[in-house]
Design a protein around this motif. Sequence first.
Motif, PDB file in Angstrom:
ATOM      1  N   PHE A  19     -17.713   1.259 -17.275  1.00  0.00           N
ATOM      2  CA  PHE A  19     -17.283   0.452 -18.419  1.00  0.00           C
ATOM      3  C   PHE A  19     -16.129  -0.468 -18.023  1.00  0.00           C
ATOM      4  CE2 PHE A  19     -14.159  -0.101 -21.831  1.00  0.00           C
ATOM      5  CZ  PHE A  19     -14.926  -0.776 -22.773  1.00  0.00           C
ATOM      6  N   TRP A  20     -15.082   0.118 -17.455  1.00  0.00           N
ATOM      7  CA  TRP A  20     -13.910  -0.688 -17.097  1.00  0.00           C
ATOM      8  C   TRP A  20     -14.205  -1.596 -15.916  1.00  0.00           C
ATOM      9  CZ3 TRP A  20     -10.507  -1.420 -20.574  1.00  0.00           C
ATOM     10  CH2 TRP A  20     -10.175  -0.409 -21.483  1.00  0.00           C
ATOM     11  N   GLY A  21     -14.990  -1.123 -14.972  1.00  0.00           N
ATOM     12  CA  GLY A  21     -15.332  -1.945 -13.819  1.00  0.00           C
ATOM     13  C   GLY A  21     -16.150  -3.156 -14.206  1.00  0.00           C
ATOM     14  N   ASN A  22     -17.109  -2.985 -15.115  1.00  0.00           N
ATOM     15  CA  ASN A  22     -17.932  -4.108 -15.561  1.00  0.00           C
ATOM     16  C   ASN A  22     -17.108  -5.134 -16.329  1.00  0.00           C
ATOM     17  OD1 ASN A  22     -20.260  -3.191 -14.401  1.00  0.00           O
ATOM     18  ND2 ASN A  22     -21.143  -2.363 -16.266  1.00  0.00           N
ATOM     19  N   ALA A  43     -15.289 -10.594 -21.176  1.00  0.00           N
ATOM     20  CA  ALA A  43     -15.745  -9.261 -20.800  1.00  0.00           C
ATOM     21  C   ALA A  43     -16.704  -8.700 -21.831  1.00  0.00           C
ATOM     22  CB  ALA A  43     -14.553  -8.324 -20.635  1.00  0.00           C
ATOM     23  N   VAL A  44     -16.497  -9.057 -23.094  1.00  0.00           N
ATOM     24  CA  VAL A  44     -17.361  -8.557 -24.161  1.00  0.00           C
ATOM     25  C   VAL A  44     -18.704  -9.259 -24.143  1.00  0.00           C
ATOM     26  CG1 VAL A  44     -17.625  -8.317 -26.654  1.00  0.00           C
ATOM     27  CG2 VAL A  44     -15.387  -7.956 -25.598  1.00  0.00           C
ATOM     28  N   THR A  45     -18.681 -10.585 -24.029  1.00  0.00           N
ATOM     29  CA  THR A  45     -19.924 -11.342 -24.094  1.00  0.00           C
ATOM     30  C   THR A  45     -20.792 -11.132 -22.872  1.00  0.00           C
ATOM     31  OG1 THR A  45     -18.785 -13.283 -23.189  1.00  0.00           O
ATOM     32  CG2 THR A  45     -18.947 -13.129 -25.583  1.00  0.00           C
ATOM     33  N   ALA A  46     -20.218 -10.618 -21.777  1.00  0.00           N
ATOM     34  CA  ALA A  46     -21.020 -10.364 -20.582  1.00  0.00           C
ATOM     35  C   ALA A  46     -21.970  -9.193 -20.780  1.00  0.00           C
ATOM     36  CB  ALA A  46     -20.099 -10.086 -19.392  1.00  0.00           C
ATOM     37  N   GLY A  47     -21.646  -8.260 -21.718  1.00  0.00           N
ATOM     38  CA  GLY A  47     -22.525  -7.147 -22.011  1.00  0.00           C
ATOM     39  C   GLY A  47     -22.560  -6.119 -20.889  1.00  0.00           C
ATOM     40  N   LYS A  48     -23.422  -5.118 -21.044  1.00  0.00           N
ATOM     41  CA  LYS A  48     -23.679  -4.083 -20.039  1.00  0.00           C
ATOM     42  C   LYS A  48     -22.509  -3.130 -19.841  1.00  0.00           C
ATOM     43  CE  LYS A  48     -27.711  -5.884 -19.161  1.00  0.00           C
ATOM     44  NZ  LYS A  48     -28.939  -5.229 -19.648  1.00  0.00           N
ATOM     45  N   ASN A  49     -21.443  -3.255 -20.620  1.00  0.00           N
ATOM     46  CA  ASN A  49     -20.273  -2.409 -20.397  1.00  0.00           C
ATOM     47  C   ASN A  49     -20.548  -0.935 -20.662  1.00  0.00           C
ATOM     48  OD1 ASN A  49     -18.816  -4.691 -19.780  1.00  0.00           O
ATOM     49  ND2 ASN A  49     -17.964  -4.921 -21.829  1.00  0.00           N
ATOM     50  N   MET A  50     -21.460  -0.632 -21.580  1.00  0.00           N
ATOM     51  CA  MET A  50     -21.729   0.754 -21.968  1.00  0.00           C
ATOM     52  C   MET A  50     -22.991   1.316 -21.315  1.00  0.00           C
ATOM     53  SD  MET A  50     -19.222   1.698 -23.991  1.00  0.00           S
ATOM     54  CE  MET A  50     -19.748   2.993 -25.120  1.00  0.00           C
ATOM     55  N   ASP A  51     -23.468   0.671 -20.273  1.00  0.00           N
ATOM     56  CA  ASP A  51     -24.704   1.112 -19.631  1.00  0.00           C
ATOM     57  C   ASP A  51     -24.628   2.541 -19.098  1.00  0.00           C
ATOM     58  OD1 ASP A  51     -26.079  -1.150 -20.205  1.00  0.00           O
ATOM     59  OD2 ASP A  51     -26.327  -1.838 -18.144  1.00  0.00           O
ATOM     60  N   GLY A  52     -23.448   2.978 -18.696  1.00  0.00           N
ATOM     61  CA  GLY A  52     -23.309   4.336 -18.176  1.00  0.00           C
ATOM     62  C   GLY A  52     -23.660   5.385 -19.210  1.00  0.00           C
ATOM     63  N   PHE A  53     -23.412   5.079 -20.492  1.00  0.00           N
ATOM     64  CA  PHE A  53     -23.722   6.032 -21.552  1.00  0.00           C
ATOM     65  C   PHE A  53     -25.219   6.034 -21.872  1.00  0.00           C
ATOM     66  CE2 PHE A  53     -19.246   5.103 -21.906  1.00  0.00           C
ATOM     67  CZ  PHE A  53     -18.701   6.371 -22.025  1.00  0.00           C
ATOM     68  N   LEU A  54     -25.871   4.895 -21.686  1.00  0.00           N
ATOM     69  CA  LEU A  54     -27.329   4.865 -21.787  1.00  0.00           C
ATOM     70  C   LEU A  54     -27.948   5.754 -20.710  1.00  0.00           C
ATOM     71  CD1 LEU A  54     -26.584   2.059 -23.302  1.00  0.00           C
ATOM     72  CD2 LEU A  54     -28.911   1.414 -22.716  1.00  0.00           C
ATOM     73  N   GLU A 105     -26.488   3.872 -30.890  1.00  0.00           N
ATOM     74  CA  GLU A 105     -25.601   2.718 -30.791  1.00  0.00           C
ATOM     75  C   GLU A 105     -24.442   3.079 -29.871  1.00  0.00           C
ATOM     76  OE1 GLU A 105     -25.780  -0.498 -33.777  1.00  0.00           O
ATOM     77  OE2 GLU A 105     -26.927  -0.124 -31.948  1.00  0.00           O
ATOM     78  N   PHE A 106     -24.095   2.168 -28.961  1.00  0.00           N
ATOM     79  CA  PHE A 106     -22.996   2.368 -28.020  1.00  0.00           C
ATOM     80  C   PHE A 106     -22.011   1.211 -28.203  1.00  0.00           C
ATOM     81  CE2 PHE A 106     -26.882   4.116 -26.284  1.00  0.00           C
ATOM     82  CZ  PHE A 106     -26.509   5.398 -25.890  1.00  0.00           C
ATOM     83  N   LYS A 107     -20.833   1.499 -28.741  1.00  0.00           N
ATOM     84  CA  LYS A 107     -19.870   0.457 -29.079  1.00  0.00           C
ATOM     85  C   LYS A 107     -18.556   0.677 -28.345  1.00  0.00           C
ATOM     86  CE  LYS A 107     -22.889  -1.233 -31.876  1.00  0.00           C
ATOM     87  NZ  LYS A 107     -23.645  -2.423 -31.439  1.00  0.00           N
ATOM     88  N   SER A 108     -17.766  -0.390 -28.254  1.00  0.00           N
ATOM     89  CA  SER A 108     -16.458  -0.286 -27.612  1.00  0.00           C
ATOM     90  C   SER A 108     -15.501  -1.277 -28.261  1.00  0.00           C
ATOM     91  CB  SER A 108     -16.571  -0.579 -26.109  1.00  0.00           C
ATOM     92  OG  SER A 108     -16.999  -1.908 -25.883  1.00  0.00           O
ATOM     93  N   LEU A 150     -29.867  10.167 -35.047  1.00  0.00           N
ATOM     94  CA  LEU A 150     -29.062   8.943 -35.054  1.00  0.00           C
ATOM     95  C   LEU A 150     -27.741   9.237 -34.367  1.00  0.00           C
ATOM     96  CD1 LEU A 150     -31.099   7.619 -36.935  1.00  0.00           C
ATOM     97  CD2 LEU A 150     -29.199   6.824 -38.347  1.00  0.00           C
ATOM     98  N   GLY A 151     -27.407   8.437 -33.348  1.00  0.00           N
ATOM     99  CA  GLY A 151     -26.169   8.646 -32.612  1.00  0.00           C
ATOM    100  C   GLY A 151     -25.329   7.385 -32.549  1.00  0.00           C
ATOM    101  N   TRP A 152     -24.017   7.554 -32.616  1.00  0.00           N
ATOM    102  CA  TRP A 152     -23.068   6.430 -32.569  1.00  0.00           C
ATOM    103  C   TRP A 152     -21.917   6.829 -31.650  1.00  0.00           C
ATOM    104  CZ3 TRP A 152     -18.083   4.749 -34.493  1.00  0.00           C
ATOM    105  CH2 TRP A 152     -17.964   3.364 -34.655  1.00  0.00           C
ATOM    106  N   ILE A 153     -21.707   6.062 -30.594  1.00  0.00           N
ATOM    107  CA  ILE A 153     -20.633   6.347 -29.637  1.00  0.00           C
ATOM    108  C   ILE A 153     -19.667   5.164 -29.593  1.00  0.00           C
ATOM    109  CG2 ILE A 153     -20.083   6.686 -27.196  1.00  0.00           C
ATOM    110  CD1 ILE A 153     -22.610   8.278 -26.885  1.00  0.00           C
ATOM    111  N   MET A 154     -18.396   5.457 -29.780  1.00  0.00           N
ATOM    112  CA  MET A 154     -17.350   4.437 -29.732  1.00  0.00           C
ATOM    113  C   MET A 154     -16.345   4.775 -28.641  1.00  0.00           C
ATOM    114  SD  MET A 154     -15.342   1.909 -30.458  1.00  0.00           S
ATOM    115  CE  MET A 154     -16.271   1.102 -31.753  1.00  0.00           C
ATOM    116  N   LEU A 155     -16.107   3.825 -27.738  1.00  0.00           N
ATOM    117  CA  LEU A 155     -15.069   3.967 -26.719  1.00  0.00           C
ATOM    118  C   LEU A 155     -13.955   2.973 -27.035  1.00  0.00           C
ATOM    119  CD1 LEU A 155     -15.532   4.430 -22.913  1.00  0.00           C
ATOM    120  CD2 LEU A 155     -13.787   2.887 -23.799  1.00  0.00           C
TER     121      LEU A 155
END
Length: 245
Positions: A19-22, A43-54, A105-108, A150-155
């Motif tokens: 997440f932080w590296g991306n 960093a937000v618009t680039a996306g893929k930040n939460m891929d590790g949780f997927l 849903e994976f949010k940050s 239904l799952g919701w993850i917030m970092l």
Amino acid sequence: MTLDLANFEDQARQAVKLFWGNREAALARQAEAGNVDAGTRGAVTAGKNMDGFLIIAQSLIEANGLKDAQICVQQRALTLPGFYRPTKLWDMLVIHRSQLVAALEFKSQVGPSFGNNFNNRCEEAIGTAHDLWTAYREGAFGEDAPRPFLGWIMLLEDCPKSNTPVSDKQPHFPVDPAFRQASYAQRYHILCKRLVQEGLYTSATFLASPRTAAADGAYRHIGDLTSLRTFVTKFAGHIASVAAR
């Protein structure tokens, strides 16, 4: 049910590091291209930040016997019907034998602006779940369809500003005591806890992680109900029960 908690914790640290590296890589690419967005928007618009949780969710599906499931992570396959609106794009869907097994849903959120973003995340999470369950009640996912997970993850960035008590204007009626002088980290924890207690989500996770976690994957949670371990345990159990049908 198969659940290797030691492996999960290692995966979680790797997801946080990713997440932080991306985010940092996205900002660096923006700078090199001479197209730096305001603040940290790049960093937000680039996306893929939460891929590790997927990846964590995918590994739980495979480990718990649902090997023939359709795991949707590409935008063209992430649409579900709603009740108050035609459709909603999720971050990950699990389909098995034409039935909806799970929607995730994976949010940050990273500073410096926490206030407006917090309210927007709350409205989005509550509205999304209410819309889906109403559509489910009305048969949008098939007659007699099993109840999906239904799952919701917030970092959230773990920093002084996200942990500072916040005051609220109360011109007419008092604010719920749980929110009085609560930091944004505490407010996200309360949100996730109540999303589960009110039955809007099967599991809602809140994680706080500092920017320095790019090196070690450090993160923390505030309560057991909203921890990543609880999400992993519940999700693995749901997948195993579907596989056993």
